[in-house]
Design a protein around this motif. Structure first.
Motif, PDB file in Angstrom:
ATOM      1  N   VAL A  88       0.859  -1.189   0.000  1.00  9.92           N
ATOM      2  CA  VAL A  88       0.000   0.000   0.000  1.00  9.92           C
ATOM      3  C   VAL A  88       0.892   1.235   0.000  1.00  9.92           C
ATOM      4  O   VAL A  88       1.656   1.464   0.946  1.00  9.92           O
ATOM      5  N   ARG A  89       0.814   2.005  -1.068  1.00 11.39           N
ATOM      6  CA  ARG A  89       1.543   3.265  -1.132  1.00 11.39           C
ATOM      7  C   ARG A  89       0.836   4.292  -0.267  1.00 11.39           C
ATOM      8  O   ARG A  89      -0.390   4.431  -0.302  1.00 11.39           O
ATOM      9  N   ILE A  90       1.593   5.023   0.545  1.00  9.74           N
ATOM     10  CA  ILE A  90       1.077   6.163   1.297  1.00  9.74           C
ATOM     11  C   ILE A  90       1.914   7.372   0.884  1.00  9.74           C
ATOM     12  O   ILE A  90       2.986   7.602   1.419  1.00  9.74           O
ATOM     13  N   VAL A 135      -9.350  -1.614  -2.422  1.00  5.40           N
ATOM     14  CA  VAL A 135     -10.067  -0.352  -2.648  1.00  5.40           C
ATOM     15  C   VAL A 135     -11.382  -0.334  -1.882  1.00  5.40           C
ATOM     16  O   VAL A 135     -11.737   0.660  -1.235  1.00  5.40           O
ATOM     17  N   TYR A 136     -12.088  -1.449  -1.916  1.00  8.70           N
ATOM     18  CA  TYR A 136     -13.351  -1.540  -1.180  1.00  8.70           C
ATOM     19  C   TYR A 136     -13.119  -1.338   0.315  1.00  8.70           C
ATOM     20  O   TYR A 136     -13.839  -0.560   0.970  1.00  8.70           O
ATOM     21  N   GLN A 140     -14.407   1.749   2.722  1.00  8.35           N
ATOM     22  CA  GLN A 140     -15.207   1.386   3.888  1.00  8.35           C
ATOM     23  C   GLN A 140     -14.601   1.972   5.164  1.00  8.35           C
ATOM     24  O   GLN A 140     -15.305   2.570   5.996  1.00  8.35           O
ATOM     25  N   GLN A 141     -13.281   1.824   5.314  1.00  7.85           N
ATOM     26  CA  GLN A 141     -12.620   2.327   6.513  1.00  7.85           C
ATOM     27  C   GLN A 141     -12.573   3.852   6.537  1.00  7.85           C
ATOM     28  O   GLN A 141     -12.696   4.466   7.602  1.00  7.85           O
ATOM     29  N   ALA A 142     -12.389   4.495   5.392  1.00  9.92           N
ATOM     30  CA  ALA A 142     -12.381   5.961   5.340  1.00  9.92           C
ATOM     31  C   ALA A 142     -13.727   6.519   5.807  1.00  9.92           C
ATOM     32  O   ALA A 142     -13.783   7.507   6.558  1.00  9.92           O
ATOM     33  N   THR A 240      -7.002  -0.623   7.319  1.00 15.38           N
ATOM     34  CA  THR A 240      -7.402  -1.439   6.172  1.00 15.38           C
ATOM     35  C   THR A 240      -6.632  -2.755   6.141  1.00 15.38           C
ATOM     36  O   THR A 240      -7.210  -3.820   5.884  1.00 15.38           O
ATOM     37  N   LEU A 241      -5.342  -2.697   6.396  1.00 20.24           N
ATOM     38  CA  LEU A 241      -4.553  -3.929   6.409  1.00 20.24           C
ATOM     39  C   LEU A 241      -5.010  -4.860   7.529  1.00 20.24           C
ATOM     40  O   LEU A 241      -5.041  -6.087   7.351  1.00 20.24           O
TER      41      LEU A 241
END
Length: 250
Positions: A88-90, A135-136, A140-142, A240-241
């Motif tokens: 996951v790129r941040i 992405v889902y 959802q978490q956002a 998310t992870l």
């Protein structure tokens, strides 16, 4: 898979993580460490600064990729070699739509391949897409966290300073592209070719029609909105992870 990798200087004997967060800036690795338990610093080689820690019992590797596609692709390849299979790129980005504000987050569902690294691997007809499951979960978490997050297409490029920057930006903005960075597209391409699951969360550090140089300087000085966006993208990625881990282990 046990061999020490030449650039990231990691091996499978050092970490058994399936997950890795990829900031661009080596300094951002330290920022992620604040959210982890039992942090172990693996040091730095070139632009690759690495550590590992645990988030709610899940091992997470954090490694910077530097600027641009080539160094990002090298990181992805070598992480693949040591068994990491979810990246996951941040990172940071410039907004390409006027409704987007400093510190907003962008969840990239796919990316325009306006860069050279992906083309070194495979023709441009091959898509640069995120893992739909990630992405889902990110969306959802956002929503659960109450973060302002836009989801859609971004554009990855190789330079800030061509003679056609404004023309290029205006073109892609008119096509609905949300934001621009340098690493998302090549990461998605290389990751997919290596059967890795990829996502990218970007923090808006330049507003649309904003001054690039001034906005980047503000970010380096920890301008409040951008700093808050950075913290939020880290929390969003980790949550998310964790949710993904729960689904994988059910």
């Amino acid at each position: 898979m046990t061999q020490l990798q030449p650039h990231i200087r990691l091996s499978r004997q050092m970490t058994h993580a399936h997950y890795a967060l990829l900031p661009g800036d080596p300094q951002r690795v330290e920022h992620v460490a604040r959210f982890l338990d039992q942090v172990e610093d693996f040091g730095q080689n070139r632009e690759y600064r690495a550590l590992r820690g645990w988030f709610r019992g899940v091992e997470v590797l954090v490694i910077s990729t530097g600027m641009g596609g080539p160094s990002t692709a090298i990181a992805a390849e070598e992480l693949h070699q040591i068994g990491v299979d979810c990246l996951v790129r941040i990172g940071s980005c410039g907004a390409m739509q006027t409704a987007m504000k400093l510190g907003d987050l962008v969840i990239a569902s796919a990316a325009v391949r306006d860069e050279g690294t992906g083309n070194a691997y495979i023709p441009a007809a091959y898509p640069a897409s995120a893992d739909c499951g990630l992405v889902y979960l990110l969306r959802q978490q956002a929503k659960k966290l109450g973060y302002s997050a836009h989801c859609g297409y971004v554009r990855s490029h190789d330079s800030f300073y061509t003679d056609r920057e404004q023309e290029i930006t205006d073109f892609w903005s008119a096509k609905g592209i949300l934001a621009a960075d340098m690493e998302t597209a090549p990461l998605m391409v290389v990751g997919a070719l290596r059967n890795m699951r990829i996502a990218s969360i970007l923090n808006v550090v330049v507003e649309h029609q904003g001054c690039l140089e001034q906005s980047i300087n503000d970010y380096q000085q920890q301008e409040h909105s951008c700093q808050r966006g950075e913290e939020r993208e880290i929390v969003l990625a980790l949550e998310t992870l964790y949710q993904d881990h729960l689904e994988r282990t059910q």
